[in-house]
Design a protein around this motif. Structure first.
Motif, PDB file in Angstrom:
ATOM      1  N   ARG A  20       0.860  -1.183   0.000  1.00 33.89           N
ATOM      2  CA  ARG A  20       0.000   0.000   0.000  1.00 33.89           C
ATOM      3  C   ARG A  20       0.898   1.235   0.000  1.00 33.89           C
ATOM      4  O   ARG A  20       1.670   1.463   0.933  1.00 33.89           O
ATOM      5  N   ILE A  21       0.794   2.009  -1.061  1.00 30.37           N
ATOM      6  CA  ILE A  21       1.602   3.229  -1.206  1.00 30.37           C
ATOM      7  C   ILE A  21       0.657   4.371  -1.543  1.00 30.37           C
ATOM      8  O   ILE A  21      -0.083   4.308  -2.524  1.00 30.37           O
ATOM      9  N   ASP A  22       0.674   5.400  -0.710  1.00 31.59           N
ATOM     10  CA  ASP A  22      -0.214   6.553  -0.887  1.00 31.59           C
ATOM     11  C   ASP A  22      -1.674   6.113  -1.041  1.00 31.59           C
ATOM     12  O   ASP A  22      -2.410   6.638  -1.886  1.00 31.59           O
ATOM     13  N   GLY A  23      -2.078   5.131  -0.259  1.00 37.25           N
ATOM     14  CA  GLY A  23      -3.472   4.714  -0.231  1.00 37.25           C
ATOM     15  C   GLY A  23      -3.889   3.719  -1.290  1.00 37.25           C
ATOM     16  O   GLY A  23      -5.039   3.286  -1.315  1.00 37.25           O
ATOM     17  N   ALA A  24      -2.976   3.351  -2.182  1.00 36.26           N
ATOM     18  CA  ALA A  24      -3.313   2.407  -3.252  1.00 36.26           C
ATOM     19  C   ALA A  24      -2.447   1.156  -3.139  1.00 36.26           C
ATOM     20  O   ALA A  24      -1.264   1.238  -2.782  1.00 36.26           O
ATOM     21  N   ILE A  25      -3.041  -0.013  -3.449  1.00 39.82           N
ATOM     22  CA  ILE A  25      -2.282  -1.264  -3.466  1.00 39.82           C
ATOM     23  C   ILE A  25      -1.576  -1.369  -4.813  1.00 39.82           C
ATOM     24  O   ILE A  25      -2.206  -1.299  -5.867  1.00 39.82           O
ATOM     25  N   ARG A  26      -0.257  -1.543  -4.767  1.00 39.25           N
ATOM     26  CA  ARG A  26       0.542  -1.698  -5.984  1.00 39.25           C
ATOM     27  C   ARG A  26       1.369  -2.972  -5.863  1.00 39.25           C
ATOM     28  O   ARG A  26       1.601  -3.482  -4.775  1.00 39.25           O
ATOM     29  N   HIS A  27       1.823  -3.479  -7.008  1.00 36.98           N
ATOM     30  CA  HIS A  27       2.451  -4.794  -7.064  1.00 36.98           C
ATOM     31  C   HIS A  27       3.838  -4.677  -7.694  1.00 36.98           C
ATOM     32  O   HIS A  27       4.012  -3.989  -8.707  1.00 36.98           O
ATOM     33  N   PHE A  28       4.793  -5.386  -7.116  1.00 35.38           N
ATOM     34  CA  PHE A  28       6.184  -5.283  -7.554  1.00 35.38           C
ATOM     35  C   PHE A  28       6.844  -6.659  -7.569  1.00 35.38           C
ATOM     36  O   PHE A  28       6.506  -7.537  -6.766  1.00 35.38           O
ATOM     37  N   HIS A  29       7.789  -6.803  -8.485  1.00 35.65           N
ATOM     38  CA  HIS A  29       8.643  -7.990  -8.527  1.00 35.65           C
ATOM     39  C   HIS A  29      10.060  -7.561  -8.192  1.00 35.65           C
ATOM     40  O   HIS A  29      10.561  -6.564  -8.712  1.00 35.65           O
ATOM     41  N   GLY A  30      10.721  -8.331  -7.323  1.00 34.45           N
ATOM     42  CA  GLY A  30      12.117  -8.065  -7.008  1.00 34.45           C
ATOM     43  C   GLY A  30      12.898  -9.358  -6.904  1.00 34.45           C
ATOM     44  O   GLY A  30      12.335 -10.411  -6.549  1.00 34.45           O
ATOM     45  N   TYR A  31      14.191  -9.303  -7.231  1.00 33.65           N
ATOM     46  CA  TYR A  31      15.062 -10.450  -7.032  1.00 33.65           C
ATOM     47  C   TYR A  31      15.790 -10.267  -5.707  1.00 33.65           C
ATOM     48  O   TYR A  31      16.563  -9.326  -5.545  1.00 33.65           O
ATOM     49  N   CYS A  32      15.526 -11.152  -4.760  1.00 31.87           N
ATOM     50  CA  CYS A  32      16.138 -11.075  -3.435  1.00 31.87           C
ATOM     51  C   CYS A  32      17.082 -12.252  -3.231  1.00 31.87           C
ATOM     52  O   CYS A  32      16.810 -13.373  -3.675  1.00 31.87           O
ATOM     53  N   ASP A  33      18.188 -11.980  -2.565  1.00 34.01           N
ATOM     54  CA  ASP A  33      19.141 -13.024  -2.207  1.00 34.01           C
ATOM     55  C   ASP A  33      18.751 -13.553  -0.840  1.00 34.01           C
ATOM     56  O   ASP A  33      18.988 -12.908   0.185  1.00 34.01           O
ATOM     57  N   LEU A  34      18.141 -14.725  -0.824  1.00 35.31           N
ATOM     58  CA  LEU A  34      17.587 -15.259   0.419  1.00 35.31           C
ATOM     59  C   LEU A  34      18.644 -15.812   1.370  1.00 35.31           C
ATOM     60  O   LEU A  34      18.320 -16.235   2.480  1.00 35.31           O
ATOM     61  N   SER A  35      19.923 -15.770   0.952  1.00 37.28           N
ATOM     62  CA  SER A  35      20.978 -16.118   1.901  1.00 37.28           C
ATOM     63  C   SER A  35      21.148 -15.011   2.940  1.00 37.28           C
ATOM     64  O   SER A  35      21.746 -15.221   3.990  1.00 37.28           O
ATOM     65  N   ASP A  36      20.605 -13.826   2.633  1.00 35.72           N
ATOM     66  CA  ASP A  36      20.602 -12.701   3.567  1.00 35.72           C
ATOM     67  C   ASP A  36      19.183 -12.574   4.121  1.00 35.72           C
ATOM     68  O   ASP A  36      18.250 -12.230   3.390  1.00 35.72           O
ATOM     69  N   ASN A  37      19.019 -12.856   5.391  1.00 38.82           N
ATOM     70  CA  ASN A  37      17.685 -12.858   5.993  1.00 38.82           C
ATOM     71  C   ASN A  37      16.995 -11.502   5.946  1.00 38.82           C
ATOM     72  O   ASN A  37      15.770 -11.421   6.064  1.00 38.82           O
ATOM     73  N   SER A  38      17.763 -10.428   5.775  1.00 38.98           N
ATOM     74  CA  SER A  38      17.167  -9.086   5.772  1.00 38.98           C
ATOM     75  C   SER A  38      16.885  -8.557   4.370  1.00 38.98           C
ATOM     76  O   SER A  38      16.364  -7.461   4.221  1.00 38.98           O
ATOM     77  N   SER A  39      17.210  -9.347   3.332  1.00 37.91           N
ATOM     78  CA  SER A  39      17.130  -8.812   1.968  1.00 37.91           C
ATOM     79  C   SER A  39      15.708  -8.461   1.549  1.00 37.91           C
ATOM     80  O   SER A  39      15.488  -7.447   0.874  1.00 37.91           O
ATOM     81  N   VAL A  40      14.728  -9.261   1.952  1.00 37.39           N
ATOM     82  CA  VAL A  40      13.344  -8.993   1.555  1.00 37.39           C
ATOM     83  C   VAL A  40      12.845  -7.707   2.202  1.00 37.39           C
ATOM     84  O   VAL A  40      12.218  -6.865   1.546  1.00 37.39           O
TER      85      VAL A  40
END
Length: 201
Positions: free
Chosen positions: A89-109
């Protein structure tokens, strides 16, 4: 929270299904495709998608995990990097995104989520120089982009190149990172050419 400076928006606007699938493997032409770990090329890239594409990806394969409004794909792209889909939710609207995360880093997401919200919450539409170059790379057809090979100086090999039109001189290859402001403007779609520049990506 500090986010990684490597986190980068790679497409301006909302990607169609065709654009989304092209950007899933933006680096398919890389010279080392079958050698080594390609994680650094993909990790931390993100772009916006439609509600329909988000739903499609949610249904196409079993998720690795679902955490509230975020889910990750079970199939890894390379190494410990996989697709993560964000419904934010950004500025009151639901928006959708794709990202590539390195899951070896627990904080990446979480770093990715914070970076997307921060970038998309800015009141004025703008593009950094880096974002302009990434958009050009994402939107250029494979026949007109590539990687510097053996004919380039050693220091340039493996770096991204794009084809430019030089008028009477015809077409020629140039390093993506070496494009001038005029060349960048010529390669961008008309509606993006005059957006103000931003310092932060």
């Amino acid at each position: 929270m500090n986010t990684s400076p490597k986190i980068r928006k790679v497409f301006q606007g909302v990607a169609t299904r065709q654009q989304m699938f092209r950007m899933f493997d933006r680096h398919a032409q890389r010279p080392d495709r079958w050698d080594g770990d390609a994680s650094p090329r993909y990790a931390f890239e993100w772009f916006e998608i439609t509600d329909a594409e988000n739903d499609y990806m949610f249904e196409v394969l079993p998720s690795l995990w679902i955490r509230g409004s975020i889910f990750a794909m079970r199939e890894y792209l390379t190494g410990s990097v996989t697709s993560v889909f964000f419904n934010l939710r950004i500025d009151g609207a639901i928006r959708h995104f794709h990202g590539y995360c390195d899951l070896s880093d627990n904080s990446s997401v979480e770093h990715m989520r914070v970076a997307i919200v921060d970038r998309e919450s800015r009141p004025v539409r703008s593009m950094s120089q880096k974002e302009r170059l990434e958009h050009i790379w994402s939107s250029t057809a494979d026949d007109y982009r590539g990687y510097a090979g053996d004919r380039w100086p050693q220091r340039n090999r493996g770096h991204r190149t794009v084809v430019l039109y030089g008028g009477r001189e015809g077409t020629f290859l140039k390093m993506l990172d070496d494009l001038t402001d005029d060349e960048i403007s010529a390669k961008l779609p008309v509606h993006l050419r005059h957006l103000p520049s931003s310092i932060a990506a």
